[in-house]
Design a protein around this motif. Structure first.
Motif, PDB file in Angstrom:
ATOM      1  N   GLY A   1      38.667 -28.708  36.454  1.00  0.00           N
ATOM      2  CA  GLY A   1      37.572 -27.741  36.559  1.00  0.00           C
ATOM      3  C   GLY A   1      37.982 -26.296  36.405  1.00  0.00           C
ATOM      4  N   THR A   2      39.176 -26.019  35.878  1.00  0.00           N
ATOM      5  CA  THR A   2      39.604 -24.636  35.650  1.00  0.00           C
ATOM      6  C   THR A   2      38.598 -23.910  34.757  1.00  0.00           C
ATOM      7  OG1 THR A   2      41.909 -25.358  35.757  1.00  0.00           O
ATOM      8  CG2 THR A   2      41.480 -23.177  34.854  1.00  0.00           C
ATOM      9  N   LYS A   3      38.195 -22.737  35.138  1.00  0.00           N
ATOM     10  CA  LYS A   3      37.227 -21.978  34.352  1.00  0.00           C
ATOM     11  C   LYS A   3      37.368 -20.495  34.662  1.00  0.00           C
ATOM     12  CE  LYS A   3      33.696 -23.077  37.850  1.00  0.00           C
ATOM     13  NZ  LYS A   3      32.362 -23.641  38.089  1.00  0.00           N
ATOM     14  N   PHE A   4      36.899 -19.658  33.724  1.00  0.00           N
ATOM     15  CA  PHE A   4      36.982 -18.213  33.927  1.00  0.00           C
ATOM     16  C   PHE A   4      35.914 -17.525  33.093  1.00  0.00           C
ATOM     17  CE2 PHE A   4      39.541 -18.844  30.125  1.00  0.00           C
ATOM     18  CZ  PHE A   4      39.200 -17.753  29.329  1.00  0.00           C
ATOM     19  N   TYR A   5      35.715 -16.244  33.373  1.00  0.00           N
ATOM     20  CA  TYR A   5      34.892 -15.414  32.495  1.00  0.00           C
ATOM     21  C   TYR A   5      35.496 -14.027  32.403  1.00  0.00           C
ATOM     22  CZ  TYR A   5      32.630 -13.230  36.626  1.00  0.00           C
ATOM     23  OH  TYR A   5      32.367 -12.564  37.800  1.00  0.00           O
ATOM     24  N   ALA A   6      35.139 -13.332  31.331  1.00  0.00           N
ATOM     25  CA  ALA A   6      35.519 -11.935  31.139  1.00  0.00           C
ATOM     26  C   ALA A   6      34.274 -11.184  30.695  1.00  0.00           C
ATOM     27  CB  ALA A   6      36.626 -11.796  30.104  1.00  0.00           C
ATOM     28  N   ALA A   7      34.094  -9.974  31.223  1.00  0.00           N
ATOM     29  CA  ALA A   7      32.882  -9.204  30.914  1.00  0.00           C
ATOM     30  C   ALA A   7      33.245  -7.744  30.652  1.00  0.00           C
ATOM     31  CB  ALA A   7      31.883  -9.294  32.055  1.00  0.00           C
ATOM     32  N   TYR A   8      32.419  -7.097  29.844  1.00  0.00           N
ATOM     33  CA  TYR A   8      32.597  -5.676  29.516  1.00  0.00           C
ATOM     34  C   TYR A   8      31.232  -4.998  29.549  1.00  0.00           C
ATOM     35  CZ  TYR A   8      33.334  -1.432  26.744  1.00  0.00           C
ATOM     36  OH  TYR A   8      33.358  -0.127  26.309  1.00  0.00           O
ATOM     37  N   SER A   9      31.192  -3.819  30.142  1.00  0.00           N
ATOM     38  CA  SER A   9      29.965  -3.027  30.126  1.00  0.00           C
ATOM     39  C   SER A   9      30.292  -1.591  29.738  1.00  0.00           C
ATOM     40  CB  SER A   9      29.269  -3.055  31.491  1.00  0.00           C
ATOM     41  OG  SER A   9      30.009  -2.312  32.438  1.00  0.00           O
ATOM     42  N   ARG A  10      29.346  -0.965  29.073  1.00  0.00           N
ATOM     43  CA  ARG A  10      29.498   0.424  28.649  1.00  0.00           C
ATOM     44  C   ARG A  10      28.149   1.113  28.793  1.00  0.00           C
ATOM     45  NH1 ARG A  10      32.562   3.546  24.551  1.00  0.00           N
ATOM     46  NH2 ARG A  10      31.249   5.316  23.946  1.00  0.00           N
ATOM     47  N   ALA A  11      28.116   2.200  29.551  1.00  0.00           N
ATOM     48  CA  ALA A  11      26.879   2.955  29.753  1.00  0.00           C
ATOM     49  C   ALA A  11      27.077   4.396  29.305  1.00  0.00           C
ATOM     50  CB  ALA A  11      26.473   2.920  31.221  1.00  0.00           C
ATOM     51  N   ASP A  12      26.171   4.862  28.456  1.00  0.00           N
ATOM     52  CA  ASP A  12      26.108   6.271  28.062  1.00  0.00           C
ATOM     53  C   ASP A  12      24.790   6.812  28.590  1.00  0.00           C
ATOM     54  OD1 ASP A  12      28.440   6.882  26.010  1.00  0.00           O
ATOM     55  OD2 ASP A  12      27.703   4.870  25.570  1.00  0.00           O
ATOM     56  N   GLU A  13      24.867   7.529  29.679  1.00  0.00           N
ATOM     57  CA  GLU A  13      23.662   8.006  30.346  1.00  0.00           C
ATOM     58  C   GLU A  13      23.498   9.502  30.091  1.00  0.00           C
ATOM     59  OE1 GLU A  13      21.645   7.171  34.654  1.00  0.00           O
ATOM     60  OE2 GLU A  13      23.637   8.054  34.664  1.00  0.00           O
ATOM     61  N   ARG A  14      22.480   9.868  29.373  1.00  0.00           N
ATOM     62  CA  ARG A  14      22.259  11.272  29.008  1.00  0.00           C
ATOM     63  C   ARG A  14      21.423  11.974  30.067  1.00  0.00           C
ATOM     64  NH1 ARG A  14      24.490  11.942  23.842  1.00  0.00           N
ATOM     65  NH2 ARG A  14      25.650   9.997  23.518  1.00  0.00           N
ATOM     66  N   LYS A  15      21.708  13.235  30.282  1.00  0.00           N
ATOM     67  CA  LYS A  15      20.946  14.023  31.245  1.00  0.00           C
ATOM     68  C   LYS A  15      19.564  14.367  30.703  1.00  0.00           C
ATOM     69  CE  LYS A  15      24.779  16.502  33.487  1.00  0.00           C
ATOM     70  NZ  LYS A  15      25.318  17.856  33.739  1.00  0.00           N
ATOM     71  N   TYR A  16      18.660  14.606  31.636  1.00  0.00           N
ATOM     72  CA  TYR A  16      17.311  15.021  31.256  1.00  0.00           C
ATOM     73  C   TYR A  16      17.212  16.526  31.061  1.00  0.00           C
ATOM     74  CZ  TYR A  16      17.081  16.220  36.214  1.00  0.00           C
ATOM     75  OH  TYR A  16      17.336  16.753  37.451  1.00  0.00           O
ATOM     76  N   ASP A  17      18.244  17.284  31.479  1.00  0.00           N
ATOM     77  CA  ASP A  17      18.152  18.740  31.410  1.00  0.00           C
ATOM     78  C   ASP A  17      19.369  19.393  30.771  1.00  0.00           C
ATOM     79  OD1 ASP A  17      19.988  18.242  33.370  1.00  0.00           O
ATOM     80  OD2 ASP A  17      18.998  19.395  34.949  1.00  0.00           O
ATOM     81  N   ALA A  18      20.248  18.612  30.136  1.00  0.00           N
ATOM     82  CA  ALA A  18      21.440  19.184  29.495  1.00  0.00           C
ATOM     83  C   ALA A  18      22.016  18.154  28.539  1.00  0.00           C
ATOM     84  CB  ALA A  18      22.485  19.584  30.540  1.00  0.00           C
ATOM     85  N   PRO A  19      22.751  18.617  27.515  1.00  0.00           N
ATOM     86  CA  PRO A  19      23.322  17.669  26.547  1.00  0.00           C
ATOM     87  C   PRO A  19      24.608  17.005  27.017  1.00  0.00           C
ATOM     88  CG  PRO A  19      23.826  19.918  25.888  1.00  0.00           C
ATOM     89  CD  PRO A  19      22.942  20.024  27.095  1.00  0.00           C
ATOM     90  N   THR A  20      25.135  17.373  28.181  1.00  0.00           N
ATOM     91  CA  THR A  20      26.375  16.773  28.665  1.00  0.00           C
ATOM     92  C   THR A  20      26.088  15.417  29.301  1.00  0.00           C
ATOM     93  OG1 THR A  20      26.069  18.147  30.641  1.00  0.00           O
ATOM     94  CG2 THR A  20      27.624  18.925  28.995  1.00  0.00           C
TER      95      THR A  20
ATOM     96  N   TYR B   1      26.127  -4.685  27.740  1.00  0.00           N
ATOM     97  CA  TYR B   1      26.874  -5.622  28.593  1.00  0.00           C
ATOM     98  C   TYR B   1      27.138  -6.898  27.811  1.00  0.00           C
ATOM     99  CZ  TYR B   1      27.494  -9.334  32.092  1.00  0.00           C
ATOM    100  OH  TYR B   1      27.953 -10.409  32.801  1.00  0.00           O
ATOM    101  N   VAL B   2      28.394  -7.375  27.856  1.00  0.00           N
ATOM    102  CA  VAL B   2      28.792  -8.592  27.169  1.00  0.00           C
ATOM    103  C   VAL B   2      29.642  -9.420  28.117  1.00  0.00           C
ATOM    104  CG1 VAL B   2      29.999  -9.596  25.208  1.00  0.00           C
ATOM    105  CG2 VAL B   2      28.806  -7.421  24.939  1.00  0.00           C
ATOM    106  N   ARG B   3      29.355 -10.727  28.188  1.00  0.00           N
ATOM    107  CA  ARG B   3      30.150 -11.628  29.027  1.00  0.00           C
ATOM    108  C   ARG B   3      30.388 -12.930  28.282  1.00  0.00           C
ATOM    109  NH1 ARG B   3      29.146 -13.788  35.270  1.00  0.00           N
ATOM    110  NH2 ARG B   3      29.661 -15.978  34.884  1.00  0.00           N
ATOM    111  N   ALA B   4      31.610 -13.456  28.419  1.00  0.00           N
ATOM    112  CA  ALA B   4      31.970 -14.741  27.826  1.00  0.00           C
ATOM    113  C   ALA B   4      32.518 -15.652  28.913  1.00  0.00           C
ATOM    114  CB  ALA B   4      33.002 -14.559  26.727  1.00  0.00           C
TER     115      ALA B   4
END
Length: 869
Positions: free
Chosen positions: A254-273, A242-245
């Motif tokens: 007082g103009t302000k903003f943010y942008a964020a990115y997240s990436r999840a690679d969740e592997r199974k416990y019983d298969a390689p998919t 997770y990254v946020r700026a």
């Protein structure tokens, strides 16, 4: 001086009389879950509570200005400071290890959300509340096909949810009516969640609010420029970044903003998919003066999930808890499909070669393959369909909105939200019973394709006068929806690469068969009026009503009779599948709430509400919708005779709050009328589904919770929270739900998938930068079949976590490390139930079993490191 007092008194009397004429006392409304359900639609500003003492106010950002007047009758204009995140007038903070409630609502703040692993589905945190049940097939809850949430017996398709005032609607995966909150916003950037466990508020926009509401608030950009990074490492190669700026204040306004990115690679416990999800979101805030602002949000989400195999009781018993889809083992899936043709279709197998099965394309069973399945599969009810080659989904979601929150005067505010949302989804199975006509392979890829485009707006005026806060507003939405079913060719074994369940679908080539095609257009409108009146400082009376009108038109434009969809006569491209319009209307849905702080720390509350759920659209094959029936004749009958689901709900509760002790108990009752139920028999790729009106059901229950933090000194940070919930739901009318023959009367039968008893306990400790928690939840027996002859056994689930905040290290700020153990004792349990519909049981012939269960994840370890700059 005397004449001045008289004039002032007369003005107050005249104002009171005018107010009495304006509100007319006939606007009756509230929410079953407590006053909070009447809180203005986020992110509307909130008037300060005249009776709330400083100890009742949250430390998190509030719309209530500091030092608001609390003297009886004194002006209390709803003021908002630029950049603050609004919350309900009745909301109270929740610390990391326990929660503090107010009325019938609980506010889950960022502190409590951060007690979960970074990137976890936000609904999992809400699932720790009394009366709320959350389950998922994966520990992070990314696979929305395998996640579910219930609030006091109401499923996620009947819970009102908003994100910064934007209606999220139905949370079920296959819905073309809404977006799951896990796909709507990155969980790290959600500041708080206001949850009412009763009925929805009259001001909450959306068409899915029957029982309970959840208002999600996104975090604001920070005033100072900076960045944040967090990294999760977990069992089986799972990783999440997770990254946020934050821009910080860009100018004097007082103009302000943010942008964020997240990436999840969740592997199974019983298969390689794997499961994969990436998201981008951003928020812009433009203050206007001291108490107005315009905000804009945008979110894009891409999820590609190889789902866990759907299971049945027979599969769990005979094939085992780790039975999984074949992918990437294409040979095993090919052999299983050959077995299906030989044993289920009566094919006379003489060895490798080509077979004429009457399709016009020879069935090819090549050298190196054989019609076999694992020995344990032969003992299951599903045989070769115990697990398919693959199963999963890919979704793309877009959500955007602009909110104008304007102070027109010191007593009148105007809040308007314009929003748009779009979704494109593919859900797939490797179908072992349908031949690939283009190649001759005995299996094919079955793909459900769905999409929608939603556009809408909400607008409300909030007027503060005397001891009244009046809210009048409305909501409109247009939704263009589509659902199709196709089959695509898989290659002959050894002659090409098999298709991937997550795409890219541009490589699939043309479909060789279509099962059905549906398109709809839905227009929804809602109007509400409510008033919060404080006759004395310690009592808040909230009353109001909403009116709702929704029309959906369209339906099947195609149905393939040869594939089992429709008949030779009727509508929908002569298939007989449903096509037509249905309108849902309710002019007066009242609600009322009383919230009385009769002594310091003591609170009594009562709520009543009537709610209606409009007819939802969905295609054939297991969905609860009038359009899901199998014929146009059945649909026409529903058009004339099917009433909308309505609920009448009541809650009464008591709460005591102090620093060392927080205790609450409440009781609730609901009368549920015309709830549609969907029961399924057959196989996953060829279900026979009945959509039945259950007529009447009754529900009553109770929740009780106790939090102890009795110590001072070094042990001051020790807290122990316990809650217990009981729910009793039974169908009250004689209704036969067998789709073909037999007596399957559901009268007296209990609700499916929701435990009657839940117990949750959490022990936590925090000292300076260190914290730790140990949570244990008990879920009682859950019925699986409508006849209640099959059920899922009770289970205990334990999680353990620890965190240390190192503070600032050189240029890095707020450096934090945490460690979590999910399913500490490696409990075997069923998470999601009914994702493909529920079995009937009894005399239906299905044995009370169906391939519609998802196993919960095994024990997994998570480590997270985060830092800011």
């Amino acid at each position: 001086m005397r004449s001045g007092r008289v004039i002032a008194r007369n003005r107050r009397l005249l104002r009171a009389r005018l107010l009495g004429s304006a509100v007319l006392g006939g606007v009756i409304g509230g929410v079953i879950g407590g006053e909070p359900a009447f809180a203005q639609t986020a992110p509307e500003p909130v008037s300060p509570s005249s009776h709330a003492s400083a100890k009742h106010r949250p430390a998190a950002p509030r719309a209530t200005p500091q030092g608001a007047a609390k003297t009886a009758g004194a002006p209390r204009a709803p003021v908002r400071r630029a950049g603050l995140t609004p919350t309900s007038d009745e909301a109270v903070n929740v610390v990391a290890s326990h929660h503090v409630s107010h009325g019938g609502e609980v506010s889950v703040t960022r502190a409590m959300l951060e007690s979960q692993v970074a990137g976890t589905n936000i609904l999992k945190s809400v699932g720790q509340l009394p009366g709320v049940s959350f389950s998922s097939s994966d520990p992070l809850g990314l696979d929305t096909w395998g996640t579910s949430v219930y609030v006091r017996g109401f499923f996620q398709d009947s819970i009102g949810m908003t994100l910064d005032g934007i209606p999220l609607n139905d949370q079920t995966y296959s819905s073309v009516n809404g977006i799951n909150v896990a796909n709507a916003w990155i969980s790290d950037d959600i500041q708080s969640v206001e949850t009412s466990q009763g009925a929805g508020g009259v001001d909450l926009p959306g068409n899915s609010s029957l029982g309970g509401t959840m208002r999600f608030h996104t975090s604001d950009p920070k005033d100072k420029a900076g960045a944040k990074v967090s990294q999760v490492f977990a069992s089986y190669g799972t990783m999440r970044t997770y990254v946020r700026a934050d821009s910080g204040a860009l100018n004097r306004t007082g103009t302000k903003f943010y942008a964020a990115y997240s990436r999840a690679d969740e592997r199974k416990y019983d298969a390689p998919t794997p499961g994969f999800m990436q998201s981008v979101n951003g928020k812009l805030v433009q203050p206007i003066g001291n108490d107005s602002r315009i905000t804009s949000i945008f979110n894009w989400n891409d999820a590609e999930v190889w789902g866990y195999a759907d299971k049945s009781l027979s599969i769990l018993k005979n094939a085992g808890w780790r039975t999984e889809s074949w992918a990437p083992n294409y040979l095993g899936a090919y052999n299983a499909s050959e077995y299906a043709w030989v044993n289920d279709n009566g094919l006379a197998y003489t060895g490798p070669g080509s077979y004429d099965v009457g399709s016009g394309t020879p069935l090819v069973l090549p050298q190196g393959t054989s019609p076999t399945i694992p020995a344990s599969w032969q003992n299951t009810n599903e045989g070769a369909g115990t697990a398919y080659y693959d199963a999963g989904q890919a979704t793309q979601d877009y959500l955007g909105g602009i909110n104008a929150d304007l102070a027109l005067t010191d007593r009148l505010r105007w809040n308007t939200v314009f929003y748009a949302a779009a979704n494109d989804s593919h859900a797939t199975y490797g179908d072992p019973w349908t031949q690939s006509i283009g190649t001759g392979a005995p299996l094919s890829e079955e793909v459900w394709q769905s999409s929608y485009q939603r556009f809408g707006f909400t607008s409300a005026f909030m007027w503060h006068i005397g001891r009244h806060n009046i809210n009048v507003g409305g909501w409109y939405e247009n939704n263009s929806q589509r659902a199709d079913l196709f089959w695509y060719n898989e290659p002959i074994y050894g002659q090409g690469s098999p298709l991937k369940t997550v795409g890219p679908y541009t490589t699939y080539g043309p479909a060789f068969q279509q099962g059905y095609g549906f398109t709809w257009n839905t227009n929804a409108f809602q109007f509400h009026v409510m008033d919060t009146w404080r006759p004395v400082d310690s009592l808040a009376v909230t009353y109001g009503f909403r009116s709702m009108l929704q029309t959906s038109s369209g339906g099947a434009y195609y149905g393939n009779v040869d594939a089992g969809y429709g008949s030779d006569t009727g509508y929908g491209a002569v298939s007989g599948l449903p096509n037509g319009s249905m309108t849902s209307a309710a002019a007066f849905l009242p609600a009322v709430n009383l919230d009385w702080h009769f002594l310091r720390g003591h609170e009594l509350y009562f709520d009543f509400a009537e709610n209606m759920r409009p007819f939802m659209v969905a295609p054939s094959g297991g969905s609860v919708s009038p359009w899901a029936v199998s014929s146009q004749d059945a649909f026409r009958s529903l058009q004339h005779n099917l009433p909308n689901e309505r609920d009448f709900s009541y809650v009464v509760g008591y709460r005591y709050t102090s620093r060392k002790l927080q205790a609450s108990i409440d009781a609730y009752h609901s009368d549920v009328y015309n709830r549609l139920i969907s029961a399924s028999v057959g196989s996953l790729n060829n279900p026979l589904t009945s959509v039945v009106n259950s007529k009447h059901a009754t529900m009553y229950g109770m929740d009780a919770s106790l939090t102890l933090a009795p110590f001072n000194g070094l042990a001051r940070g020790l807290a122990w929270t316990n809650s217990i919930s009981y729910n009793h739901f039974t169908y009250a009318d004689d209704v036969n739900i067998c789709p073909l023959s037999g007596d399957c009367d559901i009268k007296g039968k209990k609700m499916l998938a929701y435990p009657q008893v839940m117990y949750k306990t959490s022990l936590s400790y925090e000292y300076k930068g260190a914290s730790a928690h140990f949570d244990v939840n008990y879920y009682g027996k859950r019925y699986f079949s409508y006849m209640n002859d099959t059920s899922i056994s009770p289970y205990w689930m334990a999680n353990l976590g620890a965190k240390y905040r190192f503070g600032n290290l050189s240029v890095l700020k707020n450096v934090t490390a945490s460690f979590e153990v999910y399913n500490l004792f490696n409990q075997k349990y069923v998470a999601m139930m009914g994702e493909n519909g529920f079995p009937i049981g009894g005399q239906s012939g299905d044995g009370g079993d169906y391939q519609s269960l998802e196993r919960g994840a095994v024990r997994e370890f998570f480590g997270t490191i985060s830092a800011e700059y």
